[in-house]
Enzyme design. Structure first.
Site, mmCIF file in Angstrom:
data_model
loop_
_atom_site.group_PDB
_atom_site.id
_atom_site.type_symbol
_atom_site.label_atom_id
_atom_site.label_comp_id
_atom_site.label_asym_id
_atom_site.label_seq_id
_atom_site.Cartn_x
_atom_site.Cartn_y
_atom_site.Cartn_z
ATOM 1 N N SER A 284 0.860 -1.192 0.000
ATOM 2 C CA SER A 284 0.000 0.000 0.000
ATOM 3 C C SER A 284 0.886 1.229 0.000
ATOM 4 O O SER A 284 2.051 1.176 0.401
ATOM 5 C CB SER A 284 -0.865 0.000 1.265
ATOM 6 O OG SER A 284 -0.023 0.206 2.408
ATOM 7 N N ASP A 285 0.339 2.361 -0.419
ATOM 8 C CA ASP A 285 1.074 3.592 -0.195
ATOM 9 C C ASP A 285 0.948 3.890 1.304
ATOM 10 O O ASP A 285 0.205 3.248 2.035
ATOM 11 C CB ASP A 285 0.516 4.729 -1.074
ATOM 12 C CG ASP A 285 1.513 5.855 -1.214
ATOM 13 O OD1 ASP A 285 1.395 6.635 -2.163
ATOM 14 O OD2 ASP A 285 2.428 5.944 -0.369
ATOM 15 N N TRP A 286 1.647 4.908 1.756
ATOM 16 C CA TRP A 286 1.753 5.220 3.179
ATOM 17 C C TRP A 286 0.374 5.315 3.843
ATOM 18 O O TRP A 286 -0.385 6.245 3.588
ATOM 19 C CB TRP A 286 2.501 6.544 3.333
ATOM 20 C CG TRP A 286 2.786 6.906 4.754
ATOM 21 C CD1 TRP A 286 1.927 7.495 5.634
ATOM 22 C CD2 TRP A 286 4.008 6.687 5.457
ATOM 23 N NE1 TRP A 286 2.526 7.673 6.835
ATOM 24 C CE2 TRP A 286 3.806 7.182 6.776
ATOM 25 C CE3 TRP A 286 5.240 6.139 5.142
ATOM 26 C CZ2 TRP A 286 4.796 7.133 7.761
ATOM 27 C CZ3 TRP A 286 6.221 6.105 6.122
ATOM 28 C CH2 TRP A 286 5.998 6.577 7.406
ATOM 29 N N ALA A 287 0.027 4.298 4.634
ATOM 30 C CA ALA A 287 -1.235 4.278 5.399
ATOM 31 C C ALA A 287 -2.473 4.337 4.511
ATOM 32 O O ALA A 287 -3.571 4.648 4.960
ATOM 33 C CB ALA A 287 -1.272 5.407 6.426
#
Ligand code: GLC
Length: 750
Positions: A284-287
């Protein structure tokens, strides 16, 4: 109980050792790697499996978790933003020696356009139209990063963007699907190598998918992309990444047609993993998993974990929805263990392919000899030279050594900002600025006056000194643009004009009567029509990196000849956005001569003289500079476009050729571009699309025949359901220097 654990641990250790024999290359002994990964998975507890699906930034979480204990307990499979072979080795040692299954960590980092030796930003790399230098530059980045303990870069970023207000256009390869796809292949191969070695880093195709279509060019904003445009504009570079062997993908922040990209089973499971058979893993991208609650798509973190895993996001970056909730979701029957096992398998296989089981540690002596070497700096300089685009030249360039130069402007000595956005490990102390380069060139007389301290500066107190410096010189080199902070993630601009009083500085220098050569360093195409109309020359460099100075100096003096070509359209005004070359004809296309200013024609005359067509009364419909545009210090003439046939079918191909002559006085490199148009199709096709390019270097008077081979695959497009269609009918073909010029012919596909 103890005996069982001893047996299990012995088996696990044996399997980890066995996995060591099948690292190194993606191709070698893949089936045995599969078998051993399966065996290892069969030894893993659910908690250990979920640990592999978690990536943690130690710097962010150090206060909340005992990092070393979590690694020793097998609860973390990946780290990001930790660098330094010694530091990484220390944590890797905990994973290898203290965890029950001895599974190595994989360490990720944003090595977007260089690690310590910073290359031009990706938009500049695309402006080279040169896959050789792009691949070489990413090889250098990978070698430096791997020597620092990084196994995996979060690049290439291959989001198509048609909106220069979007700060991350700096990180993209521009507006065109074909050029971005070509650059994708070069970047993935550069990062990973043709075969994985201990200098390779895993590539990460991002941000999957549609992130660059953010409404209003405002980062993280909604995207609304029909399946037809998704298939034909935004997805193809990601398919190229799969075909190039990219080991990982990153899911995006944006919502796509009402569903978050990081919870989008259609794009990830259906297209990427099933239709394209991608066998790496998706992070995933950050969070962006947890952000699905913020999106209003999930009620709780548990729902977000379920959505992310159901969609096929294998590893969660930074947030911890998976490790906190997946066990209960499985217990409650909302997730299946098979989904967890598939994710873990993908992650372990990438670790095995990178050779991390076999060689988990980084040789701590590598960094010294592999980083910031003269060879690496030479690659950075060559990339910077090839990336700059000459937009205007009234003959003042190349400068002559005996000319006294006044070097002015806020970007003339910008050691940090010339490196551009997404520079984590570059050091401004390593930068060679334009001021440094000119002042250290023997035989060149240069006097420097900043004029403005930074691009947004409105304090004109430095103007007087700038004017005096210019008045005492033969030519003024004015370095303008934007600082690196004005582009990149979350750094979008509603206006594209030069910030601060840069335009005023330009005007005051023009008023001295001296010729003014404007060098612009920026992270995006700025709206520079008021500069272009009066400058003697304009050289545009998309934040050129560590070696900006020597590269720009070589270009200004003709030691290097400008060969960059625009990877995207330059608008006259941001009000025209989106404006791109491969547009559809519409029902009422604007006539060629539509106005670009209301000041010359009364509104009522424009309305009736031009009829109802698609343009702006105040800015027309034409760009300032078209896609593919760029000048040289010489000129090229295109003659005699020839087709090998008037028609082709699925079993034949067409050869289109053209003669190009260097009609100027110096050697130069031309990027010969091939465009095609499907005039009538079951879905409307663009008025033209780039389908090939070749770079040729010619001496004065030299001519070369350039040929392109066209086959059915070049004529097709995707229907909304992903079928590749090549339909009979008439096609137009151009060979030319950019998207607006060239020799045209036509042929039929039967
Ligand atoms: C950022 C970016 C992504 C980057 C990641 C890790 O938010 O969107 O491109 O790779 O976080 O830094």
């Amino acid at each position: 109980m103890l005996l069982i654990n001893i047996v299990r641990n012995t088996i696990a250790l044996a399997l980890s050792i066995a996995l060591m024999s099948c690292g190194r290359t993606k191709n070698s002994s893949i089936s045995s790697a599969d078998d051993k990964v399966s065996e290892l998975i069969s030894q893993m507890t659910l908690e250990e499996k979920l640990g592999q699906m978690l990536q943690v930034d130690p710097g962010v979480y150090s206060s909340t978790i005992d990092l070393e204990k979590a690694i020793a307990d097998g609860k973390i499979g990946s780290l990001l933003n930790i660098i330094g072979a010694q530091k990484v080795n220390r944590l890797q040692k905990i994973a290898i020696e203290q965890s029950r299954l001895h599974i190595p960590l994989i360490v990720g980092r944003d090595v977007i356009h260089g690690f310590r030796t910073i290359m031009p930003i990706p938009l500049g790399m695309a402006a080279t139209w040169d896959t050789t230098i792009v691949k070489r530059a990413m090889e250098v980045a990978a070698t430096e990063a791997r020597a620092a303990g990084v196994h995996w870069t979060f690049a290439p970023m291959i989001d198509i963007s048609r909106d220069a207000r979007w700060g991350r256009i700096a990180e993209s390869c521009g507006e065109d699907t074909y050029l971005t796809s070509v650059m994708t292949n070069a970047m993935v191969k550069g990062f990973q190598g043709d075969e994985i070695t201990n200098h390779s880093v895993a590539a990460c195709a991002k941000h999957y998918v549609g992130y660059g279509a953010a409404e209003g060019g405002r980062d993280y904003n909604t995207t609304n992309i029909s399946e037809y445009y998704l298939r034909n504009i935004y997805l193809p570079p990601f398919k190229t990444a799969v075909d190039a062997g990219a080991l990982t993908f990153m899911s995006a922040f944006n919502s796509l047609n009402g569903v978050p990209a990081s919870g989008n089973a259609h794009t990830i499971r259906d297209i990427l993993k099933t239709e394209w058979q991608f066998d790496g893993f998706v992070v995933s991208d950050w969070a962006s998993v947890k952000d699905m609650v913020t999106h209003g798509y999930c009620e709780t973190d548990a729902d977000a974990a379920q959505a992310g895993i159901n969609a096929g996001v294998d590893m969660e970056m930074s947030s911890d929805c998976y490790i906190q909730n997946a066990a209960k979701l499985i217990k409650d029957g909302k997730l299946k263990m098979s989904q967890i096992d598939d994710a873990v398998r993908r992650i372990l296989k990438v670790k095995a392919t990178l050779g991390l089981f076999e060689h988990p540690y980084t040789n701590e002596s590598l960094a010294e000899k592999n980083t910031l070497t003269l060879q690496n700096l030479a690659v950075a300089q060559q990339a910077a030279e090839k990336s700059a685009v000459l937009l205007k030249n009234d003959g003042i360039l190349p400068l002559k050594n005996n000319m006294k130069v006044a070097l002015i402007g806020p970007l003339a000595n910008a050691a940090h900002d010339q490196m551009g956005t997404w520079v984590f490990d570059g050091n401004k102390a390593d930068s060679r600025t334009l001021k440094m380069a000119l002042e250290s060139t023997p035989g060149i007389s240069v006097k420097y006056a900043a004029g403005l301290q930074y691009s947004r500066d409105e304090d004109e107190s430095g103007f007087a000194e700038a004017r005096r410096t210019a008045a005492n010189a033969d030519v003024c080199v004015l370095a303008l643009g934007e600082e690196s902070i004005l582009s990149g993630e979350a750094h979008c601009l509603a206006k594209l004009v030069l910030q601060g009083h840069q335009q005023q500085l330009f005007e005051t220098l023009k008023a001295t009567g001296k010729p003014v050569v404007v060098v612009i360093m920026a992270g995006r195409p700025l709206a520079i029509s008021k500069i272009v109309s009066k400058a003697n020359a304009v050289l545009y460099a998309f934040h050129p990196g560590t070696m900006a100075g020597p590269a720009l100096a070589n270009l200004l003096y003709g030691i290097a000849i400008p060969e960059g070509r625009l990877p995207l359209t330059f608008v006259v005004d941001e009000g025209q956005i989106p404006l791109y070359y491969n547009y559809e004809n519409t029902c009422r296309p604007a006539p060629e001569n539509n106005p670009t200013s209301l000041k010359t024609i009364p509104v009522e005359a424009v309305q009736y003289s031009l009829g109802n067509s698609s343009f702006y009364l105040d800015y027309g419909s034409k760009p300032l500079f078209p896609f593919g545009y760029g000048l040289s210090y010489t000129t090229f003439e295109y003659r005699t476009l020839q087709l090998s046939s008037e028609k082709i079918n699925t079993n034949s191909r067409l050869t289109v050729k053209c003669n190009i002559t260097n009609t100027g006085q110096t050697r130069g490199t031309e990027t010969v571009q091939l465009y095609l148009r499907d005039r009538v199709a079951s879905f409307i096709r663009p008025i033209k699309e780039l389908r090939g390019f070749q770079k040729i270097t010619l001496n004065p008077g030299e001519q070369k025949e350039v040929a392109f081979n066209i086959s059915a695959k070049d004529l097709g497009f995707y229907s909304p359901n992903g079928a590749f269609l090549v339909e009979p009918g008439a096609f137009d073909v151009w060979i030319g220097p950019n998207a607006e010029e060239g020799l045209k012919s036509s042929f039929a596909f039967e």
